[in-house]
Design an enzyme around this catalytic site. Structure first.
Site, short mmCIF file in Angstrom:
data_model
loop_
_atom_site.label_atom_id
_atom_site.label_comp_id
_atom_site.label_asym_id
_atom_site.label_seq_id
_atom_site.Cartn_x
_atom_site.Cartn_y
_atom_site.Cartn_z
N CYS A 214 -3.12 22.15 20.16
CA CYS A 214 -3.53 20.75 20.30
C CYS A 214 -3.47 20.10 18.92
O CYS A 214 -4.38 19.38 18.52
CB CYS A 214 -4.90 20.62 20.94
SG CYS A 214 -6.19 21.53 20.12
N ALA B 162 -5.55 33.81 23.64
CA ALA B 162 -6.68 33.09 23.04
C ALA B 162 -7.24 32.18 24.13
O ALA B 162 -6.88 31.01 24.23
CB ALA B 162 -6.21 32.29 21.83
C1 LIG Z 1 -7.52 26.29 21.55
S1 LIG Z 1 -8.73 27.44 21.85
C2 LIG Z 1 -8.24 28.13 23.39
C3 LIG Z 1 -8.55 27.27 24.58
C4 LIG Z 1 -8.25 27.97 25.87
N1 LIG Z 1 -6.87 28.38 25.92
C5 LIG Z 1 -8.56 27.11 27.07
O1 LIG Z 1 -7.67 26.56 27.65
O2 LIG Z 1 -9.73 27.00 27.42
C6 LIG Z 1 -8.31 28.72 20.73
C7 LIG Z 1 -9.10 29.98 20.88
O3 LIG Z 1 -8.53 30.94 20.01
C8 LIG Z 1 -9.55 31.87 19.70
N2 LIG Z 1 -9.09 32.68 18.56
C9 LIG Z 1 -9.14 32.40 17.24
N3 LIG Z 1 -8.60 33.39 16.53
C10 LIG Z 1 -8.20 34.32 17.41
C11 LIG Z 1 -7.58 35.59 17.28
N4 LIG Z 1 -7.28 36.09 16.09
N5 LIG Z 1 -7.32 36.29 18.40
C12 LIG Z 1 -7.64 35.79 19.61
N6 LIG Z 1 -8.23 34.60 19.78
C13 LIG Z 1 -8.51 33.87 18.71
C14 LIG Z 1 -10.74 30.98 19.44
O4 LIG Z 1 -11.94 31.69 19.56
C15 LIG Z 1 -10.55 29.90 20.52
O5 LIG Z 1 -11.34 30.18 21.63
#
Ligand SMILES: C[S@@+](CC[C@H](N)C(=O)[O-])C[C@H]1O[C@@H](n2cnc3c(N)ncnc32)[C@H](O)[C@@H]1O
Length: 731
Positions: free
Chosen positions: A619, A495
């Site tokens: 977070c 993600a």
């Molecule tokens: C906390 S953010 C990630 C931040 C990133 N790791 C960074 O450091 O920039 C969580 C991410 O999970 C993604 N997400 C949500 N559901 C997901 C899924 N089922 N599979 C993959 N990614 C997903 C969201 O779009 C979001 O961008």
């Protein structure tokens, strides 16, 4: 060009700029906004969209144009990093106004209470002796009765000064920025210029102090439309209110009232009698009408009612916590509550709970105090009661308060040096040359810099555009450090958008091996791609799958990072909307996180010669998004075990919580808190996969494996039950 996040941010650039100027706001104003936000947010009956609109109007639509790596997930608004920065020449001067600090400090509270008691009594009962006892009011009387307009003017000026002082103290809230120290020659040395933990925690506590000041001010603000001038300006009230009293009294008595000690007692009016009755009676349907009348009576009549006098005296009495009566609570629910009173109740309740044996009322259970305190915290800081309670139970009572306070203060802005492009020393020097004041992040990072002030937005410097750094929260470095990627490995960031962690992984691997940066949100993968290009990353493929499907797409990774979508309870200072997240939000997230972690485990090759590791991070600080998810993974995939994160600060994850027992190795997970570590709230767990076969064990055997995930969720859903359990746990 880096991706701009959505049309909305383009459209609103101008207004955002304006808001951004306003948003060089003092912490108190920001605190107030979040409290206001919450006040609206508490009204759950209103339509969600309308609520969000209202919140945006209050807090501002701070969409980050570059979608920089703030770790929010689907946050409808963001506060730009540069909005936290105050240009050097505008750094506010510290204001010594300790007497105006909010009264969570018990000693000060005592002093204040004495003053308030005096004021309250003198206000509600025009006792001439009391009027005499105030030098200011005496002066006013003298001035008025003698027609000495100069003397009167000076009294009014002195009141004015109090108002000015109050205004000044608002400025003090900006002082949460640490003292700026220029980056020195020895920046490369991790030991020389870095802040040590003690210093940092001092600065965190000073932030909290400042914020208390802010809270005090905000409370004053918030009460301005409230029932009385007395409570509005308690800090300044000695003079103001006594002046009011003596002015009105002297209007009634043309002669020198100080001599008159034999005035007949004033017969309470009908409404006052009603008020008294309603203050003392239990709330019933029959007296609802009267209650409504009471609520509707104007401020003056109310503040002169004996009920009000009683309410203030009860609330402010030194060393004694008096429960608000049912009508008082009902009234607080129906009109904007007097935050000063709520704040005082919080301070008193914390004191009582800290020494319940000694200070607790024997007719009341500890749980009743806890219950009232949680409600008051929700009101004061603007949380839904549901979330206030969930967060409250993570900490001992007084620490919980520190946590809520810390959420009102932004964490320091931090950046990560992109070592694919430059070295920290060189980057620091270039930024210093442009007027940026900074310091290396603490000892635990070799690439982080804390920014104290900058003349221009950090997302618009030539160095930023050239990819020399990423604007990234300090906490977000931790999960990559725990992952510890090695050169030439094959790594999945499940993600990944907008890429703060992926690009850090690439830098640690020095652009060797392969990284698969995946995100399910197509829009966000654009920002991810843009950041990958900007940062000069060349070993990364961007993909757009639902992470839950990933093992079917590809597996055999040496390491997988799952920085999961989460509620954001660790970043409330950046996103006030988290305060009104619902039970349903947490349920859905916890379920998604559980499914994603299983996919992450299944994507790793246990036979990797260098790796076989999975890192799970959020977070968020809630148990159901962290330990419960990890526990679920341990139960469902007994071919993994927890291993140390190798991060040498933070606190251990819960091995039990609210009567529930997790896997005993949960102490290897790490929690990070704003009030303790001055970083965003964060959670990191590291697994080692030791077999590619899932052993057939009784995964549902609660005794041998700890509780099941679903059990926790069911448990957590039942907030009443949890409340009981947790209240007992905390005794
Ligand atoms: C906390 S953010 C990630 C931040 C990133 N790791 C960074 O450091 O920039 C969580 C991410 O999970 C993604 N997400 C949500 N559901 C997901 C899924 N089922 N599979 C993959 N990614 C997903 C969201 O779009 C979001 O961008």
């Amino acid at each position: 060009m880096p991706h701009k996040k959505g049309k909305k941010s383009n459209k609103n650039t101008q207004s955002n700029n304006n808001k951004s100027k306003q948003n060089n706001l003092s912490i108190g104003e920001s605190s107030k906004k979040s409290r206001d936000t919450a006040k609206n947010g508490n009204n759950y009956n209103s339509d969600k969209k309308l609520r969000e609109k209202k919140l945006q109007a209050l807090v501002g639509d701070y969409l980050d144009p570059l979608d920089i790596s703030l770790d929010e997930y689907d946050s409808p608004f963001r506060i730009k990093a540069e909005d936290f920065l105050i240009p050097k020449n505008k750094l506010p001067k510290p204001v010594l106004s300790s007497s105006k600090e909010a009264s969570f400090n018990n000693d000060k509270t005592k002093e204040k209470n004495k003053t308030r008691e005096r004021d309250t009594k003198s206000l509600s009962k025009p006792d001439n002796k009391k009027v005499q006892s105030s030098p200011t009011s005496t002066a006013t009387n003298v001035a008025e009765t003698s027609g000495d307009s100069e003397a009167l003017g000076s009294v009014k000026n002195s009141n004015k000064k109090h108002v000015e002082a109050a205004k000044l103290s608002r400025g003090a809230k900006n002082v949460n920025k640490q003292p700026v120290s220029k980056f020195s020659e020895d920046i490369g040395s991790e030991t020389s210029k870095t802040l040590d933990v003690t210093k940092e925690s001092n600065s965190a506590s000073s932030m909290i102090k400042n914020n208390k000041l802010a809270a005090s001010k905000s409370t004053n603000d918030a009460t301005s439309n409230n029932r009385s001038e007395t409570s509005k300006n308690l800090g300044d009230s000695t003079n103001t209110n006594n002046t009011e009293v003596s002015e009105s009294v002297s209007a009634n008595n043309n002669n020198n009232i100080r001599e008159d000690t034999s005035s007949p007692p004033v017969k309470p009016s009908k409404s006052k009698e009603k008020a008294k009755k309603i203050e003392t009676d239990e709330y019933t349907l029959e007296n609802e009408e009267t209650l409504t009348q009471l609520i509707n009576i104007d401020d003056d009549r109310f503040k002169n009612s004996e009920g009000y006098d009683e309410l203030l005296t009860n609330t402010l009495e030194e060393g004694k916590y008096v429960f608000p009566s049912n009508p008082e609570i009902k009234k607080e629910q129906m009109i904007a509550p007097d935050l000063q009173i709520v704040q005082q109740r919080i301070a008193d309740a914390v004191r009582v709970l800290d020494d319940f044996k000694e200070l607790g009322n024997q007719d009341r259970e500890r749980t009743e105090y806890v219950d009232r305190l949680v409600k008051d915290i929700a009101t004061y800081y603007g949380y839904s009661e549901f979330l206030a309670e969930k967060l409250f139970h993570l900490f001992p009572v007084s620490e919980a308060l520190d946590f809520f306070e810390a959420n009102e203060v932004p964490r320091p802005v931090t950046i990560r040096t992109n070592t694919l492009r430059t070295q920290r020393r060189d980057l620091a020097q270039k930024l210093i040359d442009q007027g940026v004041t900074l310091e290396p992040i603490e000892q635990w990072s070799k690439v982080g810099l804390t920014i104290f002030s900058s003349d221009k937005p950090l997302g618009a410097t030539p160095e930023y555009l050239a990819g020399d750094y990423m604007i990234q929260s300090a906490a977000s470095l931790l999960s990559v450090m725990a992952l510890a990627p090695q050169k030439n490995e094959k790594i999945l960031d499940m993600a990944a958008a907008p890429g703060g962690k992926s690009t850090y992984i690439a830098a640690l691997m020095n652009n060797t091996g392969q990284i698969f940066s995946n995100d399910t949100n197509k829009e966000r993968t654009k920002a991810l791609t843009a950041n990958i290009h900007r940062m000069g990353v060349k070993n990364t493929v961007v993909s757009n799958f639902d992470g839950r499907e990933y093992p079917k797409v590809m597996n055999g990774f040496d390491r997988v990072l799952l920085d999961a979508p989460c509620s954001g309870t660790g970043i409330i200072s950046k996103d006030a909307l988290v305060k009104i997240k619902t039970d349903k939000d947490f349920m859905q997230l916890s379920q998604l996180q559980s499914q994603l972690i299983i996919s992450a485990i299944d994507s790793v090759d246990a036979k990797s010669s260098t790796g076989g590791y999975i890192v799970y991070s959020t977070c968020s600080v809630t148990v159901e998004e962290n330990e419960a998810v990890v526990n679920y993974a341990l139960n469902k995939r007994p071919n993994v075990k927890l291993v140390p994160t190798e991060i040498d600060f933070g606190v251990e994850g819960f091995t039990k919580f609210c009567g529930k027992i997790f896997h005993s190795s949960m102490n290897l997970t790490k929690r990070f808190y704003p009030h303790m570590h001055n970083v965003d709230g964060f959670f990191v767990a590291k697994f080692k996969k030791f077999s590619n076969t899932i052993p057939k064990v009784e995964v549902d055997n609660e005794k041998s494996k700890g509780i099941q995930h679903q059990d926790i969720l069911l448990e957590e859903r039942n907030t009443a039950e949890m409340k009981m359990k947790c209240s007992k746990t905390k005794v």
